[in-house]
Structures are given as structure tokens and as C-alpha cells.
Design an enzyme around this catalytic site. Structure first.
Site, short mmCIF file in Angstrom:
data_model
loop_
_atom_site.label_atom_id
_atom_site.label_comp_id
_atom_site.label_asym_id
_atom_site.label_seq_id
_atom_site.Cartn_x
_atom_site.Cartn_y
_atom_site.Cartn_z
N ARG A 99 0.68 -1.07 0.27
CA ARG A 99 -0.72 0.00 0.46
C ARG A 99 0.96 1.64 -0.13
O ARG A 99 0.53 1.99 -0.96
CB ARG A 99 -0.65 0.09 1.66
CG ARG A 99 -2.02 1.08 1.09
CD ARG A 99 -2.95 0.80 2.39
NE ARG A 99 -4.00 1.75 1.81
CZ ARG A 99 -4.18 3.26 3.10
NH1 ARG A 99 -3.80 2.61 4.33
NH2 ARG A 99 -5.26 3.86 3.10
N HIS A 103 0.81 4.34 -2.92
CA HIS A 103 0.38 5.63 -2.31
C HIS A 103 1.25 6.70 -2.61
O HIS A 103 0.93 7.47 -2.96
CB HIS A 103 -0.13 5.78 -1.00
CG HIS A 103 -1.32 5.53 -1.04
ND1 HIS A 103 -1.83 6.03 0.51
CD2 HIS A 103 -2.27 4.41 -0.87
CE1 HIS A 103 -3.64 5.39 0.39
NE2 HIS A 103 -3.19 4.75 -0.57
N HIS A 226 -6.26 -5.53 -3.58
CA HIS A 226 -6.98 -5.69 -2.39
C HIS A 226 -7.51 -6.97 -1.54
O HIS A 226 -7.84 -7.63 -0.36
CB HIS A 226 -8.40 -4.93 -2.32
CG HIS A 226 -8.37 -3.99 -1.90
ND1 HIS A 226 -9.00 -2.82 -2.57
CD2 HIS A 226 -7.09 -2.94 -2.05
CE1 HIS A 226 -8.41 -1.81 -2.56
NE2 HIS A 226 -7.43 -1.82 -1.48
N TRP A 242 -10.33 -8.29 2.77
CA TRP A 242 -11.28 -8.72 1.64
C TRP A 242 -11.46 -10.37 1.76
O TRP A 242 -11.74 -10.70 0.77
CB TRP A 242 -10.68 -8.32 1.05
CG TRP A 242 -10.84 -6.56 0.76
CD1 TRP A 242 -11.64 -5.85 -0.11
CD2 TRP A 242 -9.68 -5.79 1.06
NE1 TRP A 242 -11.38 -4.53 0.16
CE2 TRP A 242 -10.66 -4.28 0.50
CE3 TRP A 242 -8.47 -6.06 1.78
CZ2 TRP A 242 -9.14 -3.32 0.68
CZ3 TRP A 242 -7.65 -4.70 2.31
CH2 TRP A 242 -8.36 -2.83 1.69
C1 HEM Z 1 -10.00 3.35 -5.90
C2 HEM Z 1 -9.23 2.51 -5.60
C3 HEM Z 1 -8.23 2.33 -3.79
C4 HEM Z 1 -9.27 2.44 -3.17
C5 HEM Z 1 -10.11 3.11 -2.58
C6 HEM Z 1 -8.24 1.91 -2.34
C7 HEM Z 1 -8.64 1.83 -0.83
C8 HEM Z 1 -7.92 1.69 0.88
C9 HEM Z 1 -8.58 1.15 2.15
C10 HEM Z 1 -9.99 2.32 2.88
C11 HEM Z 1 -7.62 0.63 2.17
C12 HEM Z 1 -7.60 -0.08 4.14
C13 HEM Z 1 -6.72 0.80 5.01
C14 HEM Z 1 -6.77 1.15 6.17
O1 HEM Z 1 -7.79 1.36 6.68
O2 HEM Z 1 -5.88 0.75 6.89
C15 HEM Z 1 -6.87 -0.33 1.72
C16 HEM Z 1 -5.78 -0.96 2.02
C17 HEM Z 1 -5.34 -1.70 1.10
N1 HEM Z 1 -4.47 -1.02 -0.31
FE1 HEM Z 1 -6.08 -0.07 -0.98
N2 HEM Z 1 -7.42 0.94 -2.31
C18 HEM Z 1 -7.34 1.14 -3.25
C19 HEM Z 1 -6.42 0.97 -4.43
C20 HEM Z 1 -4.99 0.60 -3.98
C21 HEM Z 1 -4.07 -0.78 -5.07
C22 HEM Z 1 -4.26 -0.26 -6.39
C23 HEM Z 1 -3.67 -0.98 -4.16
C24 HEM Z 1 -1.85 -1.93 -4.93
C25 HEM Z 1 -2.31 -1.77 -5.91
C26 HEM Z 1 -4.16 -1.51 -3.43
C27 HEM Z 1 -3.27 -2.14 -2.35
C28 HEM Z 1 -3.72 -2.41 -1.04
C29 HEM Z 1 -3.63 -3.33 0.30
C30 HEM Z 1 -2.48 -3.85 0.06
C31 HEM Z 1 -4.22 -2.30 1.73
C32 HEM Z 1 -4.24 -3.22 2.83
C33 HEM Z 1 -2.64 -2.79 3.46
C34 HEM Z 1 -2.90 -3.26 4.80
O3 HEM Z 1 -3.44 -4.44 5.84
O4 HEM Z 1 -2.08 -2.53 6.04
N3 HEM Z 1 -5.25 -0.92 -3.19
N4 HEM Z 1 -7.51 0.57 0.45
#
Ligand code: HEM
Length: 343
Positions: A99, A103, A226, A242
Site C-alpha cells: 500500500r 500511495h 486487495h 477482503w
Molecule cells: C480505488 C482505488 C483504491 C481505494 C479506494 C483503496 C482504498 C483502500 C482502503 C480504504 C484501505 C484500508 C486502509 C486501512 O484502513 O488500513 C486499503 C488498503 C489496502 N490497499 Fe487499497 N485502495 C485502492 C487501490 C489500491 C491499489 C491500486 C493497491 C495496490 C496495487 C492497493 C493496495 C492496498 C493494500 C495492500 C491494502 C492493505 C493495507 C494493510 O493491510 O495495511 N489499494 N485500500
């Protein structure tokens, strides 16, 4: 690349290769450049080129080291991932590093080539404290000792390399990676608010990713990340994983989107999220991928064909972390060996 850009884009010195990276809009406007780790400001090239440097947004990147040096950093990150596996109830740091890489790259704005992974500006307070980046400080802290051990790597290279390492170590596809990002000063930090809002629908998602030049297929592939990790109330106001395998890279996300029974509910933070009876969740932007017919076709393909997903993900992730950077052809990507492959 403009004529000026290509004329001036390469210069070779004894130990390093410089490349011009950046906007294609700078025809005739000159060449702004920044020196990697500021180590060579007085050389003659700087003096010759400096008058051309006025405010174009172009960057000069430098690669100083060979693949074996970057494999050492890969190994240091991968070993630390194995050692510190208790983080986030034994999910480990893999997902948060993925992430973080996304970001720091996802701030890219193609209209003026600002933001993106190039400048490593996440290290500055403004970007680190962007509300969208809540929780990523854990990834930053995880990487601090690595940065100390290998002080020559730029922050942008480190963040992106860490994402690649995490994906590969969690059994994901190989992601060929290129070095050359250059630390930029604080005033190059992009404003907050460039990262996506999870409460939105398919047309928002499509439009959001246009800003970074991604098509439907690339968007669906990227969101397959995700499968990893979870949402946390404290960070985003959403809660839950997820799926089942939170630290294994797979196509589980697409299967869950299609096959689980989802209910839209208000969570304890007052936000709407989709839940199922196994304790998994989907964000509104995740569910957009099955609500939109074009996206849904691709979701089905990836649910049936993990190989296609892996291959498309690898290309889309590379594009994400290289957005806004131009690497000359003679800078080769490195494909890292996993720790398992080296045993
Ligand atoms: C429309 C696009 C996206 C939205 C709205 C979104 C939103 C989110 C949100 C709300 C979280 C939770 C953060 C938390 O509460 O800790 C999250 C986690 C995460 N996202 Fe996304 N995301 C998007 C695209 C992506 C992309 C493109 C990737 C990587 C290629 C990604 C990888 C991750 C990963 C690996 C997590 C887990 C992080 C953790 O477990 O600490 N996301 N995302």
C-alpha cells in the site's frame, strides 16, 4: 520527449548514468534537474546545464549501483518481513508495504508531471500526514533501519522496491524493477487529496485512474491487490479483510467479489461497507468492479485465470511505480530472486 529532452537526456560519467525523466511538455523551456543525493553539484555538466534549468518540472535521475546491490536491499527487506511476522495479528508488514508503494506513486498527476514515486516526498510531513495515508507510517518505520543500512538508495527507490519485495515474498508475480528515482526537496511534495475515496462508484474509479493513464483492465488488475491485508477503523473508517489469505498474493479477491453474498451495511464508524457472513468486507469502490459491466467481464476473467491476473498485475504495478519517469533504454530492469529461490 522533446528534441531538447532527447539531446540532453543522457550523459554518462565514470560511475553513473544520468537520465532525464519527466514531462514531455517542456519543449524549448529548458531542463530542470536535481542531483541524486546532491553529491556532484559542481561538476561541469551541472554548470553547462544549469542555465537551462528554469522551472520545467523535468528531473534528472541517476543510477549508481548494479543489480546485485539492489538484490541486497531486497534481501534485507524480505528477511525483516520474515522476522517481524507478528505485525497486525500475524498478517505481517507485506500488505502495508504494498500500500505504501501504491500511495507514494498514486499521487502522480500527468498534466504537470507532479507527484508520483520519483521524488520520495512521502518522507515529508505534509504527505505522511495526508489523512489518506493513515497507517502507512508503520511501513515507513519498518523501512527506516533499511534506509540507514543502505543510505545511498533514494526514498522513491526504497518505497517502490519494498512494494515489489513484499509482493514477490507473498508469492505474487515477479515485478521487474528499475532504479533511478531521485529525492526531491520538500516543496515538491504534492498536496493532500490526490488519493482515491473508497466510498465512490465505478465512474469515479474510472475517472480517477484516467488521471494516471490507466485503462479498465489495468484498474481491475491493480485492485486485485486487495486480496492482501485489511481495512482498519483507525486508518480509514472501514474494518475487515477482503478474504481469507491476507498475506498470500492470489486471485481470491475476484472470486470473493463474484461468489460471496454481500450485504451493504453501515459500520461502527458510520461508513457504508459490504459485509458477508464470513467476516470479509468490500469497499464501495471494490463492489464497483462487479456493478460496472466492463469491469465485471475482467473480474470474471481474472477469477478464472490467475495466470492472466498475475501477468497483467505485474505490468500495471510496474507502470504505477514508474509513472512520470522516463528511463533510457540502456537502464535495464532487475528481476529479483525471492529468498526461497536463493536457499
Ligand atoms: C480505488 C482505488 C483504491 C481505494 C479506494 C483503496 C482504498 C483502500 C482502503 C480504504 C484501505 C484500508 C486502509 C486501512 O484502513 O488500513 C486499503 C488498503 C489496502 N490497499 Fe487499497 N485502495 C485502492 C487501490 C489500491 C491499489 C491500486 C493497491 C495496490 C496495487 C492497493 C493496495 C492496498 C493494500 C495492500 C491494502 C492493505 C493495507 C494493510 O493491510 O495495511 N489499494 N485500500
Amino acid at each position: 520527449m522533446s528534441a531538447i529532452g532527447s539531446t540532453f537526456s543522457r550523459a554518462f560519467s565514470k560511475n553513473s548514468i544520468y537520465l532525464l525523466a519527466g514531462a514531455t511538455t517542456a519543449v524549448g523551456a529548458g531542463v530542470a534537474f536535481n542531483k541524486y543525493q546532491n553529491n556532484n553539484r559542481n561538476n561541469s555538466r551541472w554548470k553547462i546545464w544549469a542555465p537551462l534549468a528554469a522551472g520545467t518540472g523535468l528531473h534528472l535521475a541517476e543510477v549508481q549501483k548494479g543489480p546485485e546491490d539492489y538484490q541486497k536491499i531486497y534481501n534485507a527487506i524480505a528477511t525483516k518481513l520474515r522476522d517481524e511476522d507478528e505485525y497486525d495479528n500475524y498478517i505481517g508488514y507485506g500488505p502495508v508495504l504494498v500500500r505504501l508503494a501504491w500511495h507514494v506513486s498514486g499521487t502522480f498527476e500527468k498534466s504537470d508531471n507532479s507527484g508520483g514515486s520519483f521524488g520520495g516526498t512521502y518522507r515529508f510531513k505534509k504527505e505522511m500526514n495526508d489523512p489518506s495515508n493513515k497507517g502507512l507510517q508503520n511501513g515507513f518505520k519498518f523501512l527506516s533501519p533499511i534506509q540507514k543500512e543502505f543510505p545511498w538508495i533514494s526514498h522513491g527507490d526504497l518505497y517502490t522496491l519494498a512494494g515489489v519485495t513484499a509482493i514477490q515474498e507473498m508469492q505474487g508475480p515477479k515485478i521487474p524493477w528499475k532504479a533511478g528515482r531521485v529525492d526531491q526537496p520538500e516543496d515538491k511534495t504534492p498536496d493532500n487529496g490526490r488519493l482515491p475515496d473508497a466510498s465512490k462508484d465505478a465512474s469515479y474509479v474510472r475517472n480517477f485512474y484516467k488521471r494516471m493513464n490507466f485503462n479498465d483492465r489495468e484498474v481491475v488488475a491493480l485492485l486485485g491487490a486487495h486480496a492482501l491485508g485489511k481495512t482498519h477503523y483507525d486508518n480509514s473508517g472501514f474494518e475487515g479483510p477482503w478474504g481469507a489469505a491476507t498475506n498470500t498474493f492470489s486471485n481470491e479477491y475476484f472470486n470473493n467479489l463474484l461468489n460471496e453474498n454481500w450485504k451493504l451495511e453501515k459500520n461502527e464508524a458510520g461508513n457504508m461497507q459490504y459485509n458477508n457472513d464470513k467476516g470479509y468486507m468490500m469497499l464501495p469502490t471494490d463492489m464497483a468492479l462487479v456493478q460496472d459491466p466492463n469491469y465485471k467481464k475482467i473480474v470474471k476473467e481474472y477469477a478464472e485465470n490467475e495466470k492472466a491476473f498475475f501477468s497483467d498485475f505485474s505490468k500495471a504495478f510496474t507502470k504505477l511505480i514508474e509513472n512520470g519517469i522516463e528511463f533510457p533504454k540502456d537502464i535495464k530492469a532487475t528481476t529479483f530472486k525471492t529468498l526461497d529461490e536463493q536457499e
